[in-house]
Motif scaffolding. Structure first.
Motif, PDB file in Angstrom:
ATOM      1  N   ASN A  32      12.869   4.405 -23.483  1.00  0.00           N
ATOM      2  CA  ASN A  32      13.213   4.774 -22.119  1.00  0.00           C
ATOM      3  C   ASN A  32      14.692   5.123 -22.000  1.00  0.00           C
ATOM      4  OD1 ASN A  32      10.962   2.362 -21.552  1.00  0.00           O
ATOM      5  ND2 ASN A  32      10.784   4.178 -20.287  1.00  0.00           N
ATOM      6  N   THR A  33      14.979   6.057 -21.119  1.00  0.00           N
ATOM      7  CA  THR A  33      16.321   6.160 -20.576  1.00  0.00           C
ATOM      8  C   THR A  33      16.191   5.801 -19.102  1.00  0.00           C
ATOM      9  OG1 THR A  33      16.057   8.496 -20.007  1.00  0.00           O
ATOM     10  CG2 THR A  33      16.995   7.993 -22.170  1.00  0.00           C
ATOM     11  N   VAL A  34      17.261   5.408 -18.463  1.00  0.00           N
ATOM     12  CA  VAL A  34      17.165   4.996 -17.064  1.00  0.00           C
ATOM     13  C   VAL A  34      18.175   5.751 -16.213  1.00  0.00           C
ATOM     14  CG1 VAL A  34      17.332   3.088 -15.415  1.00  0.00           C
ATOM     15  CG2 VAL A  34      16.322   2.694 -17.687  1.00  0.00           C
ATOM     16  N   HIS A  35      17.654   6.628 -15.373  1.00  0.00           N
ATOM     17  CA  HIS A  35      18.461   7.245 -14.321  1.00  0.00           C
ATOM     18  C   HIS A  35      17.740   6.918 -13.024  1.00  0.00           C
ATOM     19  CE1 HIS A  35      19.849   9.448 -17.853  1.00  0.00           C
ATOM     20  NE2 HIS A  35      20.962   9.650 -17.180  1.00  0.00           N
ATOM     21  N   GLU A  36      18.341   6.049 -12.238  1.00  0.00           N
ATOM     22  CA  GLU A  36      17.618   5.548 -11.074  1.00  0.00           C
ATOM     23  C   GLU A  36      17.382   6.651 -10.049  1.00  0.00           C
ATOM     24  OE1 GLU A  36      19.081   1.913  -9.480  1.00  0.00           O
ATOM     25  OE2 GLU A  36      19.134   0.923 -11.435  1.00  0.00           O
ATOM     26  N   ALA A  37      16.229   6.524  -9.378  1.00  0.00           N
ATOM     27  CA  ALA A  37      15.912   7.465  -8.306  1.00  0.00           C
ATOM     28  C   ALA A  37      16.736   7.096  -7.089  1.00  0.00           C
ATOM     29  CB  ALA A  37      14.426   7.397  -7.978  1.00  0.00           C
ATOM     30  N   PRO A  38      17.444   8.053  -6.507  1.00  0.00           N
ATOM     31  CA  PRO A  38      18.256   7.745  -5.319  1.00  0.00           C
ATOM     32  C   PRO A  38      17.410   7.631  -4.049  1.00  0.00           C
ATOM     33  CG  PRO A  38      18.476  10.063  -5.927  1.00  0.00           C
ATOM     34  CD  PRO A  38      17.601   9.441  -6.969  1.00  0.00           C
ATOM     35  N   GLY A  39      16.139   7.994  -4.119  1.00  0.00           N
ATOM     36  CA  GLY A  39      15.359   8.123  -2.891  1.00  0.00           C
ATOM     37  C   GLY A  39      14.645   6.873  -2.426  1.00  0.00           C
ATOM     38  N   ASN A  40      14.743   5.774  -3.162  1.00  0.00           N
ATOM     39  CA  ASN A  40      14.089   4.541  -2.688  1.00  0.00           C
ATOM     40  C   ASN A  40      14.961   3.349  -3.081  1.00  0.00           C
ATOM     41  OD1 ASN A  40      12.949   3.221  -5.294  1.00  0.00           O
ATOM     42  ND2 ASN A  40      12.275   5.345  -5.474  1.00  0.00           N
ATOM     43  N   PRO A  41      14.793   2.238  -2.358  1.00  0.00           N
ATOM     44  CA  PRO A  41      15.703   1.099  -2.579  1.00  0.00           C
ATOM     45  C   PRO A  41      15.542   0.458  -3.954  1.00  0.00           C
ATOM     46  CG  PRO A  41      13.960   0.539  -1.011  1.00  0.00           C
ATOM     47  CD  PRO A  41      13.874   2.002  -1.237  1.00  0.00           C
ATOM     48  N   ILE A  42      14.465   0.711  -4.644  1.00  0.00           N
ATOM     49  CA  ILE A  42      14.280   0.130  -5.976  1.00  0.00           C
ATOM     50  C   ILE A  42      14.962   0.987  -7.040  1.00  0.00           C
ATOM     51  CG2 ILE A  42      12.547  -0.598  -7.685  1.00  0.00           C
ATOM     52  CD1 ILE A  42      10.577  -0.848  -5.278  1.00  0.00           C
ATOM     53  N   GLY A  43      14.920   2.296  -6.863  1.00  0.00           N
ATOM     54  CA  GLY A  43      15.437   3.217  -7.882  1.00  0.00           C
ATOM     55  C   GLY A  43      14.372   3.630  -8.869  1.00  0.00           C
ATOM     56  N   ALA A  44      13.101   3.286  -8.557  1.00  0.00           N
ATOM     57  CA  ALA A  44      11.994   3.619  -9.461  1.00  0.00           C
ATOM     58  C   ALA A  44      11.516   5.045  -9.218  1.00  0.00           C
ATOM     59  CB  ALA A  44      10.849   2.643  -9.239  1.00  0.00           C
ATOM     60  N   LYS A  45      10.957   5.638 -10.281  1.00  0.00           N
ATOM     61  CA  LYS A  45      10.475   7.024 -10.164  1.00  0.00           C
ATOM     62  C   LYS A  45       8.960   7.143 -10.262  1.00  0.00           C
ATOM     63  CE  LYS A  45      14.563   9.416 -11.916  1.00  0.00           C
ATOM     64  NZ  LYS A  45      15.136  10.169 -13.056  1.00  0.00           N
ATOM     65  N   GLY A  46       8.294   6.140 -10.836  1.00  0.00           N
ATOM     66  CA  GLY A  46       6.840   6.240 -11.000  1.00  0.00           C
ATOM     67  C   GLY A  46       6.485   6.486 -12.447  1.00  0.00           C
ATOM     68  N   VAL A  47       5.398   5.836 -12.901  1.00  0.00           N
ATOM     69  CA  VAL A  47       5.070   5.907 -14.325  1.00  0.00           C
ATOM     70  C   VAL A  47       3.575   6.104 -14.581  1.00  0.00           C
ATOM     71  CG1 VAL A  47       4.790   3.401 -14.623  1.00  0.00           C
ATOM     72  CG2 VAL A  47       5.521   4.800 -16.569  1.00  0.00           C
ATOM     73  N   GLY A  48       2.765   6.026 -13.538  1.00  0.00           N
ATOM     74  CA  GLY A  48       1.312   6.002 -13.744  1.00  0.00           C
ATOM     75  C   GLY A  48       0.753   7.224 -14.424  1.00  0.00           C
ATOM     76  N   ALA A  96       8.515  -0.255   0.504  1.00  0.00           N
ATOM     77  CA  ALA A  96       8.173  -0.903   1.782  1.00  0.00           C
ATOM     78  C   ALA A  96       8.239  -2.423   1.639  1.00  0.00           C
ATOM     79  CB  ALA A  96       6.767  -0.466   2.218  1.00  0.00           C
ATOM     80  N   VAL A  97       7.795  -2.927   0.483  1.00  0.00           N
ATOM     81  CA  VAL A  97       7.836  -4.374   0.233  1.00  0.00           C
ATOM     82  C   VAL A  97       9.284  -4.870   0.229  1.00  0.00           C
ATOM     83  CG1 VAL A  97       7.435  -6.138  -1.536  1.00  0.00           C
ATOM     84  CG2 VAL A  97       5.629  -4.484  -0.994  1.00  0.00           C
ATOM     85  N   VAL A  98      10.153  -4.138  -0.422  1.00  0.00           N
ATOM     86  CA  VAL A  98      11.565  -4.528  -0.473  1.00  0.00           C
ATOM     87  C   VAL A  98      12.174  -4.499   0.933  1.00  0.00           C
ATOM     88  CG1 VAL A  98      13.843  -3.795  -1.271  1.00  0.00           C
ATOM     89  CG2 VAL A  98      11.915  -3.883  -2.874  1.00  0.00           C
ATOM     90  N   ASN A  99      11.876  -3.440   1.673  1.00  0.00           N
ATOM     91  CA  ASN A  99      12.444  -3.335   3.028  1.00  0.00           C
ATOM     92  C   ASN A  99      11.931  -4.456   3.932  1.00  0.00           C
ATOM     93  OD1 ASN A  99      13.831  -1.121   2.201  1.00  0.00           O
ATOM     94  ND2 ASN A  99      12.595   0.387   3.314  1.00  0.00           N
ATOM     95  N   ALA A 100      10.652  -4.795   3.809  1.00  0.00           N
ATOM     96  CA  ALA A 100      10.086  -5.885   4.618  1.00  0.00           C
ATOM     97  C   ALA A 100      10.752  -7.209   4.239  1.00  0.00           C
ATOM     98  CB  ALA A 100       8.576  -5.951   4.427  1.00  0.00           C
ATOM     99  N   SER A 101      10.966  -7.404   2.942  1.00  0.00           N
ATOM    100  CA  SER A 101      11.614  -8.640   2.484  1.00  0.00           C
ATOM    101  C   SER A 101      13.008  -8.764   3.078  1.00  0.00           C
ATOM    102  CB  SER A 101      11.724  -8.647   0.948  1.00  0.00           C
ATOM    103  OG  SER A 101      10.469  -8.510   0.352  1.00  0.00           O
ATOM    104  N   GLN A 102      13.706  -7.648   3.113  1.00  0.00           N
ATOM    105  CA  GLN A 102      15.084  -7.695   3.632  1.00  0.00           C
ATOM    106  C   GLN A 102      15.096  -8.007   5.127  1.00  0.00           C
ATOM    107  OE1 GLN A 102      16.729  -4.020   2.133  1.00  0.00           O
ATOM    108  NE2 GLN A 102      16.935  -4.856   0.051  1.00  0.00           N
ATOM    109  N   LYS A 103      14.043  -7.566   5.811  1.00  0.00           N
ATOM    110  CA  LYS A 103      13.936  -7.912   7.237  1.00  0.00           C
ATOM    111  C   LYS A 103      13.688  -9.416   7.407  1.00  0.00           C
ATOM    112  CE  LYS A 103      12.127  -3.510   9.005  1.00  0.00           C
ATOM    113  NZ  LYS A 103      10.961  -2.905   9.685  1.00  0.00           N
TER     114      LYS A 103
END
Lengths: 831, 285
Positions: free
Chosen positions: A736-752, A567-574
């Motif tokens: 780490n290996t990195v396979h970006e998540a296609p479902g959000n503009p960052i490509g992050a999957k979550g790590v918590g 949401a932060v990325v999308n707001a920034s782009q706006k």
């Protein structure tokens, strides 16, 4: 701007995303020089202390509060009967089935107490000490009822009842059958044709979230408005739920989560104490504070896990898995809190894990007992599922005489098969399990340790070595709102953000995802710095106040970056889009001719021309020279609702030494490679992995909430509820290996939650691998030295522990801790 | 957590402290380091009417050479004990065991005498004092008396100290001959109390064990000596087999409890294994 200016002009500015920045919020959090709720002092503030039940199940008789009411500096005393009209029931937002039984959860018990530690009266005094002293003066008449503690016995015919007014101890039964859902085939057929079936009963012990900062709530009335500060993960949800529960209208209630010292799910709640503090402030018209003690926290804040898992796995002789059946008993405790019934359901879809099961059936019974209610705890349902599947895969490997890794490899989803729809109906987004596993094997030094294991076995060394795997995935980024709706959850899963461009060029980022230690302020600043091309230091992240951040769904379920960051990325782009219009006007060019780079709009092919977005912010503030028909604001907001979950995965490998003479287990080496998609801040990711590993290892080796036969919490202090420190944990080899998540503009999957979900079965599998040749097939968690020793030398799973507290503090238990009114707790010296 | 209200006095000398104790009556409690007293007060398991804080009684701090013994002041902190050269030289067992007490913060506050007077059988120092045949110097209104360790520890959290007495000094006899020592602690996390621990001091002579003293932590309501093992070791060969055989008797005469960490039979087993390990290490094998 130094980071930019130091670079040669030819190279672009350094991207913030990917930098291992130290967290900007840490100095104040670590030193405590910040706005912890308990640091709040308001003029005329009154203090609460809660009188808690020392018995697990009883009818409430007379409650004599006269002595307490007349004690020095006591202002008022309230019982459940005094508050019955307005306190309502603690809300449960997740009625998992239409038939689910919810016995109702008064904040202060009215007629019946159902667990030790339940509130029975509230003291209001001019000081915390006066309130605490008066607790012991309240005389409560308890008429004992039978106590229900054991889930299996609770479901038997003729069992005693947890609540006097319910028909059985079953809250609900929730079934997912892949055959019926159309996502898989019949489990009955799969098991009928299987060469091998392995069945096990696993126990997920009860855990206590044990966040660093005890809970605290302050309420200030202002006319008919109320401001609540609370150490909560979920100020937005709390506001809505308090409005629905107490009748204080939503627009008259402002909730603030100031800096919050950890939660781990334990502060994802609408607590009785929050309701009580609000109601007392409303009654008395004065500011009121409640802060719990650690022993109060351990016995009355919600607990986690506590499941019995019956797991059946079917395979052919070659090791191809054919079917999986899971039957869960999930301990609700005495009441349903915010998402109590939903926690095991969150796990329902994860038992098939990374394996291509053709058939799957999940059947869960929610069971009431006279214990503290359970609810979310780091991972919430998914650690339980991961434990069960990763343990049973090892058991199946033993049964087949196969290498446990070979069995996994044979059945896991291959990299070229993504996106992959599982038998539980989830669409896994991306990953490469083989790559992560190879990397983890190298980090561990696998071949060498296997060789040492062989040598130790051959020489009959008293210290044996074992290696355990956990090749896990999890569903993160909670959550697509429509999916939550289909699961009967009471809210959506979107997240909100807005960007305010200040006249001096500084930027305020408002997020609805409220941090409680995760590092949002740093990570969000990195995201926005890249999007807007402004310096990291020019960005401030605001959060946790429903008046400042009016929309949000807060922080849990590894959702913040994946949903809130999106949401932060999308707001920034706006913002950039709006600024482009202004820039075109100022530069007297067409928008199409503008390029935006490093925070500056310039006309393509016209070097030297340009206006920065920070200059545009000032021009917008002045609005003297603005394009016609355009409103003078470049602020923007965005709400992001994901279409799918994200699916981090990883391979965790533990090498464990077991001293067969004493039963002591010691982690020799721990290696893990996690794929959490795009990494915004490697330092934060590493920190989350380390903390998660500590908590997952703690479940395997240290932590257990133990109740005695009367329903007293024996592990009522940190002397007996063992939370490991850094001194007790090994070095972690992480990658780490990195396979970006296609479902959000960052490509992050979550790590918590990754480390917490993955590590527990790896640790237990490792211990069992060390002693399996001695006849051991299972050991109950936590793997105390006594349990391990008994399993080796006496057979079985190590058995239950004695329920008496240790010598320290005279075997302190909840029945004798302050805040509980009993004859034993009266003043009078050593026991 | 908030303790119940209590009176507080901070004397500057032993005589003042004794007067304060006498004035405080039977509910007075001595605060030495406070690392046990304050938690039980905060949990309201103890509610003394008067707390006599010895922090300012400087004459009770420090270790001195007293000829045939070391004299350790009761208010010497754990961290001072650990770094004391006399203790390193004559009673390294005390330093080794003290290093395992709780965590660094506790060791900076907690005191040697306080831990012994608290007499928690799960504490590390009582068994060590017992193994070293320590003598306890108690001061009371009528003067001073000396109590041997075997008579000092009376029961769970109970010592020979009368209500109006203070522990002022602990005398550790210097050991003559070739002694080896080792403290073998068994606990689940770094800062936890011992589930069981064994303090061993062994004198070697001509390849044999001439004398062994073994103190057991948390094997009963008081610290205990593993008498049967000590007897079996006296004159035994200083080798693994003889030590293992003798260690089989370690739990004889003990009365360990059942609690979260261990049931009694497991504690008895641990006593044997840990005694074997402690003696083996003390002998230097």
């Amino acid at each position: 701007m130094t980071a930019v200016e130091d670079r040669p002009m030819t190279a672009g500015p350094a991207k913030e995303v990917g930098q291992a920045r130290k967290r900007k919020e840490d100095a104040r959090l670590i030193t405590g020089k910040t706005t912890w709720t308990d640091n709040m002092v308001l003029p005329g503030m009154l203090h609460l202390a809660v009188v808690r039940s020392p018995v697990a199940h009883a009818k409430l008789g007379t409650i004599d509060v006269e002595a307490a009411r007349s004690a020095p500096n006591v202002v008022a005393v309230f019982t459940g009967r005094d508050l019955a009209e307005e306190q309502g029931s603690i809300p449960c937002a997740w009625p998992v089935t239409p038939e689910m039984v919810n016995p109702g959860h008064p904040s202060v018990a009215v007629d019946e107490v159902n667990h030790v530690g339940e509130a029975v009266a509230v003291i209001v005094a001019r000081s915390k000490t006066a309130a605490q002293d008066a607790v012991e003066l309240v005389d409560v008449d308890y008429d004992p009822l039978p106590v229900v503690l054991d889930m299996e016995r609770a479901l038997a015919e003729g069992a005693a009842l947890t609540h006097d007014h319910v028909a059985s101890n079953e809250s609900y039964r929730w079934i997912f059958d892949a055959g019926e859902a159309g996502t898989g085939s019949s489990t009955d057929e799969a098991f009928a044709k299987a060469d091998v079936v392995v069945s096990r009963r696993f126990v997920q012990q009860r855990l206590i979230p044990a966040f660093m900062e005890p809970r605290s709530t302050v309420v200030q009335p202002q006319g008919d408005n109320y401001t609540m500060w609370s150490a909560t993960q979920v100020p937005h949800i709390l506001r809505i739920m308090l409005a629905m529960t107490t009748g204080v209208p939503e627009h008259k209630l402002r909730v603030i989560a100031p800096d919050v010292g950890g939660g781990f799910g334990g502060k994802l709640q609408v607590t009785p104490e929050e309701v009580i503090t609000l109601l007392v402030a409303k009654r008395l018209g004065k500011p009121v504070k409640w802060t719990e003690t650690r022993s109060e926290s351990l016995m009355s804040a919600h607990h986690g896990r506590d499941q019995i898992q019956y797991v059946d796995i079917a395979a052919d002789r070659e090791g191809n898995v054919l079917g999986l059946k899971v039957h869960l008993l999930a301990d609700m405790g005495a009441y349903l809190r915010l998402v109590t019934p939903g926690v095991p359901i969150l796990g329902a879809f994860m038992f098939p894990a990374i394996y291509k099961f053709p058939a799957y059936r999940f059947d869960c019974q929610g069971v009431f007992t006279n214990k503290t209610p359970t609810d979310a705890y780091r991972g919430a349902g998914r650690p339980e599922a991961t434990f069960a599947i990763e343990r049973i895969m090892d058991e199946l490997a033993v049964e087949l005489g196969m290498d446990p890794l070979e069995l996994r490899r044979k059945n896991w989803i291959n990299a070229d098969e993504f996106p992959f729809t599982t038998v539980a109906g989830l669409e896994y987004d991306s990953g490469d399990y083989e790559q992560a596993t190879q990397q983890a094997l190298e980090l561990l030094g696998y071949d060498e340790l296997r060789e040492e294991q062989r040598r130790r076995r051959e020489s009959n060394d008293p210290v044996q070595l074992g290696i355990g795997f956990s090749t896990f995935t999890e569903m993160c980024g909670l959550a697509p709102s429509r999916v939550l709706g289909s699961l009967s959850y009471g809210a959506g899963g979107w997240e909100h953000a807005s960007i305010r461009m200040l006249p001096t060029g500084k930027v305020e980022v408002i997020t609805g995802s409220t941090p409680h230690g995760q590092g949002h302020e740093t990570a969000w600043s990195q995201l926005v710095a890249d999007e807007l091309g402004v310096p990291f230091e020019d960005i401030e992240v605001l959060h946790g106040d429903t008046a400042i951040s009016p929309r949000g769904l807060d922080t849990y379920g590894s959702r913040s970056l994946v949903v809130g960051g999106a949401a932060v990325v999308n707001a920034s782009q706006k913002v950039v889009a709006k600024a482009r219009t202004v820039a075109a006007h100022l530069l007297e060019a067409s928008e199409d001719d503008l390029q935006f780079e490093s925070g500056t709009f310039s006309v393509r092919g016209t070097p030297g021309s340009g206006v920065s977005i920070q200059e545009i912010a000032l021009a917008t503030f002045a609005a003297h020279n603005f394009p016609d028909g355009v409103e003078p604001s470049i602020d923007a907001d965005a709400t992001f609702d994901p279409v799918n979950f994200s699916f981090p995965h990883g391979t965790h490998i533990c090498a464990m030494e077991v001293d067969t003479e004493t039963g002591m287990v010691t982690i020799r080496k721990y290696a893990c490679v996690d794929d959490v998609g795009k990494i915004v801040n490697p330092l934060i990711v590493e920190g989350q992995i380390h903390g998660g590993l500590a908590q997952g290892i703690a479940q395997a080796l240290y932590e257990e909430a133990v109740y005695d036969e009367d329903g007293n919490l024996t592990t009522g202090t940190f002397v007996d509820y063992l939370v490991p420190s850094a001194a007790d944990l090994p070095h972690f080899d992480t990658g780490n290996t990195v396979h970006e998540a296609p479902g959000n503009p960052i490509g992050a999957k979550g790590v918590g939650e990754a480390g917490c979900i993955a590590s527990t079965p790896a640790v237990v599998n490792a211990a069992l691998d060390a002693v399996r040749h001695l006849g051991v097939t299972d050991i109950l968690m936590p793997l105390t030295p006594e349990r391990v020793w008994r399993a080796i030398h006496r057979g079985g799973d190590g058995g239950d522990r004695a329920t008496a507290g240790t010598n320290a503090y005279g075997g302190a238990q909840t029945e004798t801790t302050a805040g509980v009114s009993t004859p034993e707790s009266r003043l009078g010296g050593d026991r | 957590m908030i303790p119940a209200a209590f009176g507080y006095v901070r004397p500057g000398t032993v005589d003042e402290a004794l007067r304060a104790l006498a004035d405080g009556g039977e509910d007075a409690k001595v605060l030495a380091g406070g690392q046990s007293l304050i938690p039980v007060m905060r949990l309201r398991l103890a509610a003394p009417s008067m707390v006599v804080d010895l922090t300012r009684v400087t004459e009770l701090r420090g270790v001195r050479d007293d000829g045939d013994a070391l004299a350790i002041g009761a208010m010497t902190t754990h961290s001072d004990v650990i770094s004391d050269p006399l203790i390193r030289e004559f009673a390294p067992l005390i330093a080794q065991a003290t290093e395992t007490v709780a965590d660094r913060q506790v060791r900076h506050r907690g005191t040697f005498g306080g831990a012994l007077a608290h007499a928690d059988p799960a504490g590390d120092l009582p068994a060590v004092a017992l193994a070293l045949d320590a003598e306890f110097v108690l001061a009371g209104p009528g003067g001073r008396r000396t109590v041997p360790a075997r008579d000092f520890f009376v029961d769970y959290l109970t010592t020979a100290l009368a209500e109006d007495e203070l522990l002022v000094e602990v005398r550790i006899p210097k050991l003559a001959g070739s002694w080896g020592m080792h403290y073998e602690k068994f606990n689940r996390v770094a800062q936890a109390w011992s589930i069981v621990a064994v303090a061993a001091a062994v004198r070697r002579e001509n390849g044999h064990i001439a004398e062994a003293r073994i103190g057991l932590t948390n094997m009963g309501p008081t610290p205990l000596r593993a008498t049967a093992t000590e007897q079996a070791l006296a004159g035994a060969d200083a080798g693994e087999a003889a030590i293992a055989e003798a260690a089989r008797h370690a739990a004889e005469g003990t009365a360990p409890s059942d609690d979260l960490n261990a049931r009694a039979d497991y504690r008895a087993h641990l006593a044997e294994v840990l005694t074997r390990r402690a003696v083996t290490a003390a002998v230097g094998l």
